[in-house]
Write a protein that holds these residues in place. Sequence first.
Motif, PDB file in Angstrom:
ATOM      1  N   ASP A 182      24.445   6.693  39.264  1.00 34.82           N
ATOM      2  CA  ASP A 182      24.269   6.549  37.822  1.00 34.82           C
ATOM      3  C   ASP A 182      25.157   5.460  37.223  1.00 34.82           C
ATOM      4  O   ASP A 182      25.272   5.373  35.991  1.00 34.82           O
ATOM      5  CB  ASP A 182      24.571   7.881  37.124  1.00 34.82           C
ATOM      6  CG  ASP A 182      23.541   8.944  37.446  1.00 34.82           C
ATOM      7  OD1 ASP A 182      22.418   8.574  37.836  1.00 34.82           O
ATOM      8  OD2 ASP A 182      23.861  10.141  37.319  1.00 34.82           O
ATOM      9  N   LEU A 183      25.772   4.651  38.065  1.00 33.19           N
ATOM     10  CA  LEU A 183      26.721   3.660  37.570  1.00 33.19           C
ATOM     11  C   LEU A 183      26.428   2.274  38.126  1.00 33.19           C
ATOM     12  O   LEU A 183      25.732   2.113  39.129  1.00 33.19           O
ATOM     13  CB  LEU A 183      28.149   4.064  37.972  1.00 33.19           C
ATOM     14  CG  LEU A 183      28.715   5.316  37.315  1.00 33.19           C
ATOM     15  CD1 LEU A 183      30.049   5.682  37.942  1.00 33.19           C
ATOM     16  CD2 LEU A 183      28.864   5.136  35.810  1.00 33.19           C
ATOM     17  N   ARG A 184      27.001   1.288  37.459  1.00 26.69           N
ATOM     18  CA  ARG A 184      26.945  -0.092  37.949  1.00 26.69           C
ATOM     19  C   ARG A 184      28.310  -0.468  38.526  1.00 26.69           C
ATOM     20  O   ARG A 184      29.350  -0.005  38.048  1.00 26.69           O
ATOM     21  CB  ARG A 184      26.558  -1.040  36.816  1.00 26.69           C
ATOM     22  CG  ARG A 184      25.135  -0.800  36.299  1.00 26.69           C
ATOM     23  CD  ARG A 184      24.711  -1.909  35.350  1.00 26.69           C
ATOM     24  NE  ARG A 184      25.550  -1.953  34.161  1.00 26.69           N
ATOM     25  CZ  ARG A 184      25.641  -3.008  33.341  1.00 26.69           C
ATOM     26  NH1 ARG A 184      24.950  -4.106  33.621  1.00 26.69           N
ATOM     27  NH2 ARG A 184      26.406  -2.955  32.276  1.00 26.69           N
ATOM     28  N   PHE A 185      28.275  -1.322  39.530  1.00 28.42           N
ATOM     29  CA  PHE A 185      29.500  -1.731  40.210  1.00 28.42           C
ATOM     30  C   PHE A 185      29.505  -3.235  40.431  1.00 28.42           C
ATOM     31  O   PHE A 185      28.496  -3.820  40.827  1.00 28.42           O
ATOM     32  CB  PHE A 185      29.628  -1.045  41.577  1.00 28.42           C
ATOM     33  CG  PHE A 185      29.858   0.438  41.501  1.00 28.42           C
ATOM     34  CD1 PHE A 185      31.148   0.959  41.496  1.00 28.42           C
ATOM     35  CD2 PHE A 185      28.794   1.318  41.440  1.00 28.42           C
ATOM     36  CE1 PHE A 185      31.365   2.325  41.423  1.00 28.42           C
ATOM     37  CE2 PHE A 185      28.992   2.685  41.370  1.00 28.42           C
ATOM     38  CZ  PHE A 185      30.280   3.189  41.361  1.00 28.42           C
ATOM     39  N   GLY A 228      35.962   8.434  41.511  1.00 27.09           N
ATOM     40  CA  GLY A 228      36.661   8.610  40.232  1.00 27.09           C
ATOM     41  C   GLY A 228      35.817   8.215  39.042  1.00 27.09           C
ATOM     42  O   GLY A 228      35.832   8.885  37.999  1.00 27.09           O
ATOM     43  N   LEU A 229      35.063   7.134  39.163  1.00 29.30           N
ATOM     44  CA  LEU A 229      34.202   6.694  38.060  1.00 29.30           C
ATOM     45  C   LEU A 229      33.105   7.711  37.781  1.00 29.30           C
ATOM     46  O   LEU A 229      32.786   7.996  36.613  1.00 29.30           O
ATOM     47  CB  LEU A 229      33.600   5.332  38.391  1.00 29.30           C
ATOM     48  CG  LEU A 229      34.580   4.156  38.309  1.00 29.30           C
ATOM     49  CD1 LEU A 229      34.045   2.966  39.091  1.00 29.30           C
ATOM     50  CD2 LEU A 229      34.835   3.767  36.860  1.00 29.30           C
ATOM     51  N   HIS A 230      32.520   8.261  38.842  1.00 31.31           N
ATOM     52  CA  HIS A 230      31.500   9.290  38.628  1.00 31.31           C
ATOM     53  C   HIS A 230      32.101  10.551  37.994  1.00 31.31           C
ATOM     54  O   HIS A 230      31.471  11.189  37.144  1.00 31.31           O
ATOM     55  CB  HIS A 230      30.807   9.627  39.952  1.00 31.31           C
ATOM     56  CG  HIS A 230      29.723   8.656  40.323  1.00 31.31           C
ATOM     57  ND1 HIS A 230      29.967   7.535  41.071  1.00 31.31           N
ATOM     58  CD2 HIS A 230      28.395   8.643  40.028  1.00 31.31           C
ATOM     59  CE1 HIS A 230      28.835   6.863  41.228  1.00 31.31           C
ATOM     60  NE2 HIS A 230      27.869   7.511  40.608  1.00 31.31           N
ATOM     61  N   ALA A 231      33.319  10.892  38.399  1.00 29.52           N
ATOM     62  CA  ALA A 231      33.975  12.051  37.776  1.00 29.52           C
ATOM     63  C   ALA A 231      34.195  11.817  36.285  1.00 29.52           C
ATOM     64  O   ALA A 231      33.980  12.709  35.454  1.00 29.52           O
ATOM     65  CB  ALA A 231      35.306  12.325  38.473  1.00 29.52           C
ATOM     66  N   ASN A 255      35.058  -2.032  36.778  1.00 31.38           N
ATOM     67  CA  ASN A 255      33.893  -1.148  36.856  1.00 31.38           C
ATOM     68  C   ASN A 255      33.911  -0.106  35.733  1.00 31.38           C
ATOM     69  O   ASN A 255      32.866   0.263  35.205  1.00 31.38           O
ATOM     70  CB  ASN A 255      33.840  -0.454  38.218  1.00 31.38           C
ATOM     71  CG  ASN A 255      33.430  -1.396  39.342  1.00 31.38           C
ATOM     72  OD1 ASN A 255      32.688  -2.344  39.116  1.00 31.38           O
ATOM     73  ND2 ASN A 255      33.918  -1.133  40.544  1.00 31.38           N
ATOM     74  N   MET A 256      35.101   0.371  35.400  1.00 29.96           N
ATOM     75  CA  MET A 256      35.232   1.320  34.292  1.00 29.96           C
ATOM     76  C   MET A 256      34.749   0.661  32.998  1.00 29.96           C
ATOM     77  O   MET A 256      33.959   1.252  32.240  1.00 29.96           O
ATOM     78  CB  MET A 256      36.689   1.772  34.161  1.00 29.96           C
ATOM     79  CG  MET A 256      36.936   2.755  33.016  1.00 29.96           C
ATOM     80  SD  MET A 256      38.667   3.312  32.906  1.00 29.96           S
ATOM     81  CE  MET A 256      39.489   1.785  32.418  1.00 29.96           C
ATOM     82  N   LEU A 261      33.293   3.241  30.203  1.00 24.66           N
ATOM     83  CA  LEU A 261      34.135   4.422  30.382  1.00 24.66           C
ATOM     84  C   LEU A 261      35.574   4.081  30.025  1.00 24.66           C
ATOM     85  O   LEU A 261      35.946   2.912  29.875  1.00 24.66           O
ATOM     86  CB  LEU A 261      34.050   4.911  31.830  1.00 24.66           C
ATOM     87  CG  LEU A 261      32.650   5.265  32.351  1.00 24.66           C
ATOM     88  CD1 LEU A 261      32.691   5.578  33.839  1.00 24.66           C
ATOM     89  CD2 LEU A 261      32.069   6.447  31.583  1.00 24.66           C
ATOM     90  N   ASN A 262      36.410   5.107  29.915  1.00 23.64           N
ATOM     91  CA  ASN A 262      37.828   4.873  29.644  1.00 23.64           C
ATOM     92  C   ASN A 262      38.639   6.081  30.092  1.00 23.64           C
ATOM     93  O   ASN A 262      38.087   7.136  30.403  1.00 23.64           O
ATOM     94  CB  ASN A 262      38.076   4.587  28.154  1.00 23.64           C
ATOM     95  CG  ASN A 262      37.600   5.726  27.268  1.00 23.64           C
ATOM     96  OD1 ASN A 262      38.185   6.807  27.255  1.00 23.64           O
ATOM     97  ND2 ASN A 262      36.524   5.483  26.527  1.00 23.64           N
TER      98      ASN A 262
END
Length: 387
Positions: A182-185, A228-231, A255-256, A261-262
């Motif tokens: 669900d994220l971009r990297f 960590g980013l998914h969490a 990536n955050m 995200l933050n």
Amino acid sequence: MEKVRISKAAEESIQSGHVWVFSNEVTQRPQGLQAGDLVQVVGERDRVLGIGYINPRSLIMVRLLSRKDGAVDEDFFERRMRRALTLRGPAFGDSFRVVNSESDYLPGLIVDKYQDYLAVQILTYGMERFREVIITALKRIFRTRAIILRNDSPYRAEEGLPLYTEIADGSIDDQVIITAGDLRFLVDPLAGHKTGFYFDQRENRSFLKEIVPGARVLDLFSYTCGFGLHACLWGARSVTCVDTSESALGAGRRNMELNGLNGIEFVRQDGFDFLKQTDNSYDVIILDPPSFIKSRKKLREGERGYIDLNKRALRRVTDGGYLLTFSCSHHMKRSRFRDIVRVAAYGHADLYLVKELSQSADHPVVLNIPETEYLKGLVLKVRKRGE
């Protein structure tokens, strides 16, 4: 083509589906064979078992490419690569592992696709001989902006090959951004670890969605912070990512920001040292260390490392919390990994097995080749003794 004769035990292994012949299983070979030469592999009674390439200086002396007599050329590589794509299907979108060495019966070759970029690792002398053939076959199949050779793996040194990184075709002008889960990297196919990203944990990261809302999460050996980013995305109260690489943590920060995200804490420190020094407790701890067991000779030493790491992590997990622990060595058997974690919990905690994890499906496990299953993971619910 020269013939290489192998022992009965090796013949049985090849017949069962394996592709390796060890040096002590070669009973007869012509003098003067050079590393990377193609050879016909025959059994004790001259039964033709296939075609492979040889490296007389390697412990794995012959790696089988084909069980049939025939040309090993651009058409051969294209057929194998297309078969690998068919095996994977459309599930992974435009970024995934295209070829996974022995898993796709192309031993010594790794190909990762990052949108329109291909990162290629050639790990053996035999595959190095086919470097230009491999590039041509890839260009037949994919429309690429660049093909990058990430031939900087230490495994090449064991084969007697030089280490280098090279753009073999095209150019890289922009940032490479992929979607995984669900994220971009952001991915650096020129300088990132391995080829730039760990696709093998893609499906395992999704499990966090069930357990991290409101949790304090520790992502140890985090690299670019995939777990960590998914969490963070899925509602963790706090996330701490720990790694020794400042460049990897820098990529994690970017990536955050890329994902809007933050609040993630990034710590540059060795994972063992962090666990020794921290007084904090965490509801979810992820342990995804590099391989502690590079060879069978290092098995016992590596096992002690896994016991120590998991023991320290279990001291920092809250009662009722979760430990996600991994080993990425094919020398570590799944049943043995369970035993090691059980030993780590001795006298301190009861561990409830929630789920066993493995590598993503674009890293196929071939039962005939046990070494293709390298990633073992356990999701454990932790109950502390006396609490």
